[in-house]
Design an enzyme around this catalytic site. Structure first.
Site, PDB file in Angstrom:
ATOM      1  N   ALA A  94       0.975  -1.125   0.042  1.00  0.00           N
ATOM      2  CA  ALA A  94       0.033   0.105  -0.165  1.00  0.00           C
ATOM      3  C   ALA A  94       0.989   1.258  -0.061  1.00  0.00           C
ATOM      4  O   ALA A  94       1.985   1.193   0.251  1.00  0.00           O
ATOM      5  CB  ALA A  94      -0.984   0.059   1.050  1.00  0.00           C
TER       6      ALA A  94
ATOM      7  N   GLY B 246       0.736  -5.177   1.044  1.00  0.00           N
ATOM      8  CA  GLY B 246      -0.310  -5.116   0.218  1.00  0.00           C
ATOM      9  C   GLY B 246      -0.084  -6.014  -1.315  1.00  0.00           C
ATOM     10  O   GLY B 246      -0.844  -6.611  -1.931  1.00  0.00           O
TER      11      GLY B 246
ATOM     12  N   GLU C 287      -0.191  -9.544  -0.207  1.00  0.00           N
ATOM     13  CA  GLU C 287      -1.435  -9.817  -0.135  1.00  0.00           C
ATOM     14  C   GLU C 287      -2.244  -9.962  -1.270  1.00  0.00           C
ATOM     15  O   GLU C 287      -3.037 -11.013  -1.507  1.00  0.00           O
ATOM     16  CB  GLU C 287      -2.162  -8.814   0.635  1.00  0.00           C
ATOM     17  CG  GLU C 287      -1.759  -8.769   2.166  1.00  0.00           C
ATOM     18  CD  GLU C 287      -2.186  -7.728   3.143  1.00  0.00           C
ATOM     19  OE1 GLU C 287      -2.092  -6.618   2.858  1.00  0.00           O
ATOM     20  OE2 GLU C 287      -3.000  -8.031   3.978  1.00  0.00           O
TER      21      GLU C 287
ATOM     22  N   GLU D  45       3.692  -5.141   7.997  1.00  0.00           N
ATOM     23  CA  GLU D  45       2.942  -3.987   8.507  1.00  0.00           C
ATOM     24  C   GLU D  45       3.146  -3.803  10.205  1.00  0.00           C
ATOM     25  O   GLU D  45       2.900  -2.597  10.602  1.00  0.00           O
ATOM     26  CB  GLU D  45       1.485  -4.357   8.447  1.00  0.00           C
ATOM     27  CG  GLU D  45       0.912  -4.490   6.979  1.00  0.00           C
ATOM     28  CD  GLU D  45       1.201  -5.231   5.848  1.00  0.00           C
ATOM     29  OE1 GLU D  45       2.283  -6.314   6.376  1.00  0.00           O
ATOM     30  OE2 GLU D  45       0.767  -5.415   4.813  1.00  0.00           O
TER      31      GLU D  45
HETATM   32  N1  T1G Z   1       4.680   3.521  -0.069  1.00  0.00           N
HETATM   33  C1  T1G Z   1       4.886   4.764  -0.298  1.00  0.00           C
HETATM   34  N2  T1G Z   1       6.330   5.055  -0.567  1.00  0.00           N
HETATM   35  C2  T1G Z   1       7.117   3.977  -0.465  1.00  0.00           C
HETATM   36  C3  T1G Z   1       6.656   2.847  -0.023  1.00  0.00           C
HETATM   37  C4  T1G Z   1       5.407   2.602   0.101  1.00  0.00           C
HETATM   38  N3  T1G Z   1       4.924   1.374   0.409  1.00  0.00           N
HETATM   39  N4  T1G Z   1       7.779   1.928  -0.198  1.00  0.00           N
HETATM   40  C5  T1G Z   1       8.846   2.813  -0.229  1.00  0.00           C
HETATM   41  N5  T1G Z   1       8.426   4.048  -0.468  1.00  0.00           N
HETATM   42  C6  T1G Z   1       9.231   5.032  -1.121  1.00  0.00           C
HETATM   43  C7  T1G Z   1      10.526   5.600  -0.187  1.00  0.00           C
HETATM   44  O1  T1G Z   1       9.693   6.441   0.990  1.00  0.00           O
HETATM   45  C8  T1G Z   1      11.223   6.416  -1.007  1.00  0.00           C
HETATM   46  O2  T1G Z   1      10.727   7.660  -1.437  1.00  0.00           O
HETATM   47  C9  T1G Z   1      11.245   5.582  -2.244  1.00  0.00           C
HETATM   48  O3  T1G Z   1       9.837   4.836  -2.310  1.00  0.00           O
HETATM   49  C10 T1G Z   1      12.295   4.300  -2.525  1.00  0.00           C
HETATM   50  O4  T1G Z   1      12.069   3.687  -0.885  1.00  0.00           O
HETATM   51  C11 T1G Z   1      -2.941  -3.005   2.944  1.00  0.00           C
HETATM   52  C12 T1G Z   1      -1.331  -1.367   4.603  1.00  0.00           C
HETATM   53  C13 T1G Z   1      10.198  -1.463  -1.023  1.00  0.00           C
HETATM   54  C14 T1G Z   1      12.386  -2.423   0.462  1.00  0.00           C
HETATM   55  O5  T1G Z   1       6.317  -1.461   4.626  1.00  0.00           O
HETATM   56  O6  T1G Z   1      10.436  -1.448   2.939  1.00  0.00           O
HETATM   57  O7  T1G Z   1       0.814  -2.770   2.341  1.00  0.00           O
HETATM   58  O8  T1G Z   1      12.398   8.821  -0.244  1.00  0.00           O
HETATM   59  O9  T1G Z   1      14.536   4.478  -0.391  1.00  0.00           O
HETATM   60  O10 T1G Z   1      15.889   0.856  -0.337  1.00  0.00           O
HETATM   61  O11 T1G Z   1      -1.718  -4.559   4.351  1.00  0.00           O
HETATM   62  O12 T1G Z   1      11.030   0.953   0.649  1.00  0.00           O
HETATM   63  O13 T1G Z   1      12.574   8.397  -2.423  1.00  0.00           O
HETATM   64  O14 T1G Z   1      10.979   9.906  -1.612  1.00  0.00           O
HETATM   65  O15 T1G Z   1      13.222   2.626   0.657  1.00  0.00           O
HETATM   66  O16 T1G Z   1      15.142   0.118  -2.678  1.00  0.00           O
HETATM   67  C15 T1G Z   1       3.746  -2.195   3.666  1.00  0.00           C
HETATM   68  C16 T1G Z   1       8.029  -0.340   2.826  1.00  0.00           C
HETATM   69  C17 T1G Z   1       2.870  -1.090   3.275  1.00  0.00           C
HETATM   70  C18 T1G Z   1       7.341  -1.616   2.526  1.00  0.00           C
HETATM   71  C19 T1G Z   1      12.611  -0.496  -1.273  1.00  0.00           C
HETATM   72  N6  T1G Z   1       4.923  -2.217   2.809  1.00  0.00           N
HETATM   73  N7  T1G Z   1       9.176   0.068   2.039  1.00  0.00           N
HETATM   74  O17 T1G Z   1      13.750  -0.128  -0.505  1.00  0.00           O
HETATM   75  O18 T1G Z   1      14.118   2.105  -1.792  1.00  0.00           O
HETATM   76  S1  T1G Z   1       1.327  -1.140   4.539  1.00  0.00           S
HETATM   77  C20 T1G Z   1       6.113  -1.699   3.618  1.00  0.00           C
HETATM   78  C21 T1G Z   1      10.290  -0.723   2.345  1.00  0.00           C
HETATM   79  C22 T1G Z   1       0.573  -2.119   3.396  1.00  0.00           C
HETATM   80  C23 T1G Z   1      -1.651  -3.487   3.293  1.00  0.00           C
HETATM   81  C24 T1G Z   1      -0.755  -2.518   4.197  1.00  0.00           C
HETATM   82  C25 T1G Z   1      11.509  -0.154   1.095  1.00  0.00           C
HETATM   83  C26 T1G Z   1      11.653  -1.346  -0.025  1.00  0.00           C
HETATM   84  P1  T1G Z   1      11.702   8.625  -1.668  1.00  0.00           P
HETATM   85  P2  T1G Z   1      13.633   3.301  -0.719  1.00  0.00           P
HETATM   86  P3  T1G Z   1      14.893   0.828  -1.378  1.00  0.00           P
END
Ligand code: T1G
Length: 693
Positions: free
Chosen positions: A64, A103, A106, A126
């Site tokens: 998400a 997501g 999921e 999450e």
């Molecule tokens: N949403 C929005 N922005 C995101 C994002 C996300 N999920 N993940 C990364 N970014 C942005 C980040 O802020 C950065 O922005 C850029 O992308 C590159 O990221 C319904 C509710 C995937 C391993 O917790 O673990 O799904 O700083 O520098 O080192 O159940 O990002 O460039 O402006 O980190 O290659 C669950 C979190 C969501 C994943 C990539 N997902 N992200 O690492 O690049 S909740 C997460 C990460 C959800 C559902 C629920 C890492 C990465 P900017 P980066 P990276």
């Protein structure tokens, strides 16, 4: 929008949907709507017999869009889309490569077939954001992988390798193809009956109450999300519609929590600090590292670069010290190997390119030299004079000082623009924070290079200006003083420690003092005594404890007495010192509740942080939060002191400072920035968006 955010094509009877929402294929409202619409169109097309969903770009999906948290969810929601996928009359195959998180995973769990590409990392992270999977993860993962695996994955948020995902039933197949090709091959196999296409929602599972009960005992660390996740996983034995409804209810409740807000702030803080004025400056090539000093810091810094594969030369004065440094670095490297931070091959190679010397001239050709010698200005300036003569032109010269003036150190050379502060935190090969201290003449290229290097060695760099203690130690010093004042005024040291530990710090300030060694802080205080303002209250208790020969953990006694098990018991002698000191100064002890203790500590951190910001030492509030979170043990789920300041409210903070000032109006002064912000009705979050005040 549809054409851009999705790449839809047809290969014979197979339709392909490529998610194309850079940088991380976040499942934003636009992406969800486009996918939902594409599925409807493709399902009504008789020529299409199977549908493949895969990710364009570096990976499948990071889940998400976290930026949307806290905003109203636009339709179709992710649960709507995933139900539509599960209920699809035509088989849906998801091909996963790179990353499938939250997501994203999921979505795959709701499909009929899942194929993975080698190297895939899957997770439901999450809980690390203070929530639970909100799109069926707690219901569909147990159905595919069993309750035990689901509990382990969901309650920790940990990553699962492609091989593990195959083993536990998340994946039906693992290949080395591209995701698109793997998807087509799997779809063909579905159409010829080689792979069955199943509805995950149609699967049922038996209850596993012992697993759930055992996990309930385990996740008692104070965070809500893992326990709420268990509640939801437990419901996976019920009909899917009931389980999904409960999951959604819990998910929406947690979305409103402070824990979620703090953890999401920490997630973005970790990334926000990289945005600096120098980010587009050219980079210097750094292929070799020199570290001067084989003490705790030098050894940790050398280990950090070695673990990342850099050739390192460590310099010490005597062979004996070098031998000790070599032993500890060896231990650190083998620890990194064991923890999976290094591969065997890299480990062996690194040991070959690690050198030890007692001769400073061995650094003549080194690209980056970091000094980690005794914290004394004369020692440091003398060393930099020597480095100026020895090091090649253009070499980057860094000091690891934790509070000394980097401008003065730079001025000892004839190349001040090549000098920078790189303040590592102990243990330097583990702690993630790196304060990059930019002196007056430091070149932009040096700053950009430091940030780039920091990332390469897995650190979170934060830009800091020059002042006594930079960002972190300056705030720490206030926090410590505040605790000492409370101690003198009536709180006991173990109460202060336990109040702050309940708040979420791993250790309270007096336990930390014991761990760091009371001798070290005593020497620092004596050195600074001459420059201490006369108006400032000075608490002698730590000095008196040290003067009894109690040096802290290292000799088994400090504020606490330690036995072999390292369990701490308040030292009656230290208590006695406190009581006598109060009596000697005529202080009538007051009562502090645990909440009072935390409130005072937070208030003074915010107060000092506001000054640090106002003086331009930190770029933005979020940089200060990052320093506290990644270098000083501020509890991650609280988001950092300035994130908390916005939650508490500036008016309350200012009121508190004014009330405390009735006791000590030198220490408790309302910072100008706070007054300005209040008059403009600004929050610290506003200053993050627009750095100018
Ligand atoms: N949403 C929005 N922005 C995101 C994002 C996300 N999920 N993940 C990364 N970014 C942005 C980040 O802020 C950065 O922005 C850029 O992308 C590159 O990221 C319904 C509710 C995937 C391993 O917790 O673990 O799904 O700083 O520098 O080192 O159940 O990002 O460039 O402006 O980190 O290659 C669950 C979190 C969501 C994943 C990539 N997902 N992200 O690492 O690049 S909740 C997460 C990460 C959800 C559902 C629920 C890492 C990465 P900017 P980066 P990276």
């Amino acid at each position: 929008m549809t054409e851009q955010i999705l790449k839809v094509e047809q290969v014979e009877a197979i339709a392909l949907i490529g998610l194309n929402n850079p940088p991380v294929n976040a499942l934003s409202a636009d992406l969800r709507a486009a996918t939902y619409k594409a599925l409807q169109i493709l399902r009504s097309d008789d020529a299409i017999k199977a549908i493949v969903i895969y990710g364009e770009g570096r990976f499948f999906s990071a889940g998400a869009d976290i930026k949307d948290f806290g905003r109203a969810t636009e339709k179709p929601t992710l649960p709507d889309l995933l139900k539509d996928i599960n209920d699809s009359s035509k088989p849906i195959i998801v091909a996963l490569h790179g990353i499938a998180f939250g997501g994203g995973l999921e979505l795959a769990l709701a499909a009929h077939v899942r194929v993975g590409v080698s190297g895939l990392r899957a997770a439901l992270p999450e809980v690390k954001l203070g929530i639970i999977p909100g799109a069926g993860g707690t219901q569909r993962l147990p159905r595919l992988a069993g309750i035990r695996a689901a509990v382990d994955i969901i309650c920790t948020g940990k990553e699962v390798s492609a091989e593990k995902a195959l083993e536990i039933g998340i994946l039906d197949r693992l290949t080395n193809d591209s995701a698109r090709d793997a998807g087509i091959a799997a779809a063909n196999d579905v159409l010829t009956g080689k792979i069955p296409a199943n509805s995950t929602d149609g699967l049922s599972i038996a209850p596993a109450s012992t697993v759930i009960d055992a996990a309930r005992q385990k996740y008692t660390g104070g965070l809500k999300a893992p326990l709420r996740a268990l509640e939801s996983i437990e419901a996976a034995t019920r009909p899917i519609s009931e389980g999904l409804a409960l999951e959604r209810e819990i998910f929406l409740q947690l979305m409103q929590s402070d824990e979620r807000a703090g953890l999401v702030h920490a997630f973005f803080a970790e990334r926000a600090t990289a945005k600096i004025p120098e980010q587009n400056a050219g980079l210097q090539e750094i292929n070799s590292i020199g570290v001067i000093g084989g003490g705790t810091m030098g050894v940790g810094i050398a280990s950090a670069f070695s673990i990342a594969g850099f050739p390192v030369t460590l310099i010490e004065l005597q062979d004996e010290q070098l031998k000790r440094a070599r032993t500890i670095i060896d231990l650190n490297l083998s620890g990194a190997l064991k923890r999976g931070k290094m591969k065997q091959e890299a480990y062996e190679k690194t040991r070959d390119i690690l050198h030890f010397s007692t001769n400073l001239t061995d650094l003549a050709k080194t690209d980056l030299v970091i000094e980690a010698v005794f914290e004394d200005m004369d020692v440091k300036t003398e060393l930099f004079k020597q480095l100026d003569n020895i090091c090649k032109p253009g070499a980057m010269l860094a000091t690891n000082t934790s509070y000394l003036d980097v401008n003065t150190i730079a001025a000892a050379t004839k190349r001040a623009n090549d000098v920078i502060g790189l303040h590592f935190f102990s243990p330097a090969h583990i702690m993630r924070l790196l304060e990059v201290v930019v002196a007056e003449k430091t070149s932009p290229e040096l700053v950009a290079t430091s940030f780039n290097l920091a990332r390469k060695i897995g650190k979170i760099p934060v830009r800091a200006g020059v002042c006594d203690g930079f960002i972190g130690n300056r705030i720490l010093s206030r926090y410590r003083k505040c605790c000492e004042y409370m101690l003198l005024d009536g709180a006991e040291f173990d109460q202060i420690d336990s109040a702050l530990e309940s708040f979420g710090f791993a250790m309270g300030p007096f336990a930390v003092a014991d761990l760091a060694g009371l001798d070290i802080s005593y020497t620092t205080r004596k050195r600074k005594a001459k420059t201490r303002p006369v108006e400032e209250r000075y608490v002698r208790i730590a000095d008196l404890v040290y003067e009894q020969g109690w040096h802290g953990r290292k000799n088994g006694c400090g504020f606490y007495v330690y036995d072999d098990s390292k369990i701490r018991v308040p030292n009656p002698g230290a208590r006695d010192i406190v009581t006598k000191e109060r009596a000697m100064l005529g202080i009538e002890p007051q009562t502090f509740t645990d909440d009072d203790i935390v409130a005072r500590c937070l208030t003074t951190m915010i107060q000092e942080a506001a000054n640090v910001l106002d003086e331009g030492i930190a770029l933005r509030p979020v940089d200060i939060d990052a320093v506290e979170l990644f270098g000083y043990g501020f509890p991650r789920h609280r988001g950092g002191p300035l994130h908390m300041a916005d939650q508490i409210g500036l008016d309350t903070i200012i009121d508190r400072i004014r009330t405390y000032a009735e006791e000590d109006d030198y220490f408790w002064r309302v910072p100008t920035l706070l007054k300005q912000m209040l008059s403009k009705n600004q929050t610290f979050a506003d200053l993050n968006i627009s750095p100018e005040k």
